[in-house]
Design a protein around this motif. Structure first.
Motif, short mmCIF file in Angstrom:
data_model
loop_
_atom_site.label_atom_id
_atom_site.label_comp_id
_atom_site.label_asym_id
_atom_site.label_seq_id
_atom_site.Cartn_x
_atom_site.Cartn_y
_atom_site.Cartn_z
N ARG A 40 -52.47 -2.61 11.50
CA ARG A 40 -52.58 -1.73 10.68
C ARG A 40 -54.12 -0.85 11.09
NH1 ARG A 40 -49.62 -4.80 7.57
NH2 ARG A 40 -51.33 -6.11 6.80
N ASP A 41 -55.13 -1.76 11.37
CA ASP A 41 -56.28 -1.01 11.60
C ASP A 41 -56.38 -0.43 12.94
OD1 ASP A 41 -59.18 -0.61 11.43
OD2 ASP A 41 -59.44 -1.81 13.37
N ALA A 42 -55.36 -0.59 14.05
CA ALA A 42 -55.28 -0.02 15.32
C ALA A 42 -54.40 1.13 15.12
CB ALA A 42 -54.44 -0.83 16.26
N GLY A 46 -55.91 5.06 15.68
CA GLY A 46 -54.95 5.99 16.60
C GLY A 46 -55.21 5.38 17.98
N THR A 47 -55.32 4.31 17.95
CA THR A 47 -55.58 3.44 19.34
C THR A 47 -54.33 3.48 20.20
OG1 THR A 47 -55.12 1.05 18.73
CG2 THR A 47 -57.61 2.29 18.53
N ASP A 48 -54.42 2.89 21.66
CA ASP A 48 -53.07 3.03 22.29
C ASP A 48 -52.25 2.06 21.71
OD1 ASP A 48 -54.13 4.81 23.82
OD2 ASP A 48 -54.83 3.60 25.47
N LEU A 49 -52.71 0.72 21.44
CA LEU A 49 -52.00 -0.02 20.74
C LEU A 49 -51.48 0.21 19.25
CD1 LEU A 49 -51.13 -3.39 20.29
CD2 LEU A 49 -53.29 -3.63 19.08
N ILE A 52 -48.32 2.16 19.75
CA ILE A 52 -47.12 1.47 20.13
C ILE A 52 -46.34 0.51 19.15
CG2 ILE A 52 -46.06 -0.64 21.78
CD1 ILE A 52 -48.54 0.28 23.91
N VAL A 53 -47.46 0.02 18.17
CA VAL A 53 -46.86 -0.93 17.08
C VAL A 53 -46.63 -0.25 15.73
CG1 VAL A 53 -48.30 -3.01 18.12
CG2 VAL A 53 -49.37 -1.61 16.12
N GLY A 54 -47.06 0.98 15.45
CA GLY A 54 -47.06 1.67 14.34
C GLY A 54 -45.46 1.88 14.07
N PRO A 55 -44.79 2.52 15.03
CA PRO A 55 -43.28 2.53 14.73
C PRO A 55 -42.54 1.47 14.46
CG PRO A 55 -44.07 4.13 16.66
CD PRO A 55 -45.05 3.02 16.40
N ILE A 56 -42.94 0.27 15.37
CA ILE A 56 -42.20 -1.06 15.24
C ILE A 56 -42.41 -1.57 13.75
CG2 ILE A 56 -42.08 -3.29 15.85
CD1 ILE A 56 -43.22 -2.15 18.73
N MET A 57 -44.00 -1.47 13.50
CA MET A 57 -44.08 -2.02 12.00
C MET A 57 -43.24 -1.33 10.87
SD MET A 57 -47.99 -2.47 12.61
CE MET A 57 -48.47 -3.40 10.99
N GLN A 58 -43.34 -0.02 11.13
CA GLN A 58 -42.55 0.96 10.22
C GLN A 58 -41.29 0.75 10.17
OE1 GLN A 58 -43.82 3.57 8.09
NE2 GLN A 58 -41.78 3.21 7.37
N ARG A 59 -40.43 0.01 10.97
CA ARG A 59 -39.08 -0.42 11.01
C ARG A 59 -39.09 -1.48 10.55
NH1 ARG A 59 -38.93 1.97 16.22
NH2 ARG A 59 -38.83 0.08 17.13
N GLY A 60 -39.89 -2.40 10.15
CA GLY A 60 -39.97 -3.83 9.76
C GLY A 60 -39.47 -4.59 10.83
N LEU A 67 -47.98 -8.33 23.42
CA LEU A 67 -48.98 -7.82 22.71
C LEU A 67 -49.64 -8.54 21.71
CD1 LEU A 67 -47.20 -4.15 22.01
CD2 LEU A 67 -49.29 -4.78 23.51
N VAL A 68 -49.10 -9.42 20.87
CA VAL A 68 -49.63 -10.11 19.59
C VAL A 68 -50.43 -11.04 20.37
CG1 VAL A 68 -49.23 -11.57 17.78
CG2 VAL A 68 -47.93 -9.59 18.16
N MET A 69 -49.96 -11.75 21.40
CA MET A 69 -50.81 -12.83 22.15
C MET A 69 -52.09 -12.34 22.59
SD MET A 69 -49.31 -15.71 21.07
CE MET A 69 -50.83 -16.60 21.92
N LYS A 70 -52.25 -11.19 23.23
CA LYS A 70 -53.23 -10.51 23.82
C LYS A 70 -54.18 -10.14 22.79
CE LYS A 70 -54.21 -6.81 27.20
NZ LYS A 70 -55.09 -5.74 26.33
N MET A 71 -53.76 -9.71 21.60
CA MET A 71 -54.54 -9.19 20.68
C MET A 71 -55.03 -10.40 20.14
SD MET A 71 -53.34 -6.96 17.35
CE MET A 71 -52.46 -8.31 16.43
N VAL A 72 -54.29 -11.32 19.85
CA VAL A 72 -55.53 -12.86 19.14
C VAL A 72 -56.35 -13.25 20.09
CG1 VAL A 72 -54.56 -15.08 18.45
CG2 VAL A 72 -53.31 -13.15 17.81
#
Ligand code: AP5
Length: 221
Positions: A40-42, A46-49, A52-60, A67-72
């Protein structure tokens, strides 16, 4: 006592992972690592990440494991995680759980302490559609069960309370379906490793907190 310990709070959306993790991480003196908050912070920055993730999260739906593993991995490499951390909302798939096991082994962590916050789906819609979060400090409220003193305003710092975009009834159903499909099986994964404990998360916030604290402190001693 293991010098480095990872604590993992499993459970469906609205189980109370964030509410409890914020408090218990402070008591344990380790960082609270929420993959949802990081994303949510990304999105907010408005970062590149975030793009990408905003619309995916918005769809649930779930964000891809890569992507998640890289971030963690990047977050865990920061010095304040060297003594351990408390994961909230991660891992969420078998691939993430196996990836985390490999990271923890490489980084010299002991076995994780995994707690499943168990609560039936019928309680979750009210919790999620009623949730409001402080836009300044992330404090979590519920307009039905844990309202602020003044509507729309955080008790602690006067910050504006906001509703998460994915907390609508329709998207909550998608998130619960994603949980049932991808995340629920993780309980068996950790049970087979002998590290899973369960807490009744339908109890009050204070009772759930006491039960969790007993487990995590017990694991520290
Ligand atoms: P994320 O941010 O992780 O959300 P979630 O798992 O759906 O969990 P929530 O934050 O909604 O609930 P919570 O259990 O923390 O409950 P809370 O304490 O706030 O993920 C969001 C999205 O990001 C995902 O859908 C996905 O797209 C993506 N994502 C994140 N991580 C990912 C990953 N690892 N892999 C792939 N994608 C990922 O409490 C909820 C409400 O209930 C509050 O109002 C609170 O006051 C109330 N409440 C809490 N406890 C109690 C209680 N005991 N009694 C009564 N009310 C309570």
């Amino acid at each position: 006592m293991a010098s480095k310990r990872a604590f993992i709070f499993l459970g469906p959306p609205g189980a109370g992972k964030g509410t409890q993790a914020k408090r218990i991480a402070k008591q344990l003196g380790v960082p609270h690592l929420s993959t949802g908050d990081l994303m949510r912070d990304a999105v907010a920055r408005g970062t590149d990440l975030g793009k990408i993730v905003g619309p995916i999260m918005q769809r649930g739906e779930l964000v891809s494991d890569d992507l998640v593993m890289k971030m963690v991995e990047e977050r865990l490499a920061q010095p304040n995680c060297s003594g351990g951390c408390l994961f909230d909302g991660f891992p969420r798939t078998l691939a993430q759980a196996e990836g985390l096991d490999a990271i923890l082994r490489r980084s010299g962590f002991g076995q994780p302490v995994v707690v499943d916050l168990d609560v039936s789906h019928d309680k979750l819609l009210r919790r999620l559609t009623g949730r409001r979060t402080c836009s300044v400090n992330g404090e979590i409220y519920n307009i039905y069960d844990a309202p602020p003193k003044v509507e729309g305003v955080c008790d602690n710092d006067g910050g504006k309370l906001v509703q998460r975009a994915d907390d609508t009834a329709e998207i909550v159903q998608q998130r619960l379906a994603a949980y049932d499909r991808a995340t629920k099986p993780l309980a068996d994964y950790y049970r087979s490793q002998g590290v899973l404990q369960r807490v009744d998360a339908s109890a009050s916030v204070d009772d759930v907190g006491r039960a969790l604290l007993g487990i995590v402190m017990g694991a520290q001693s």
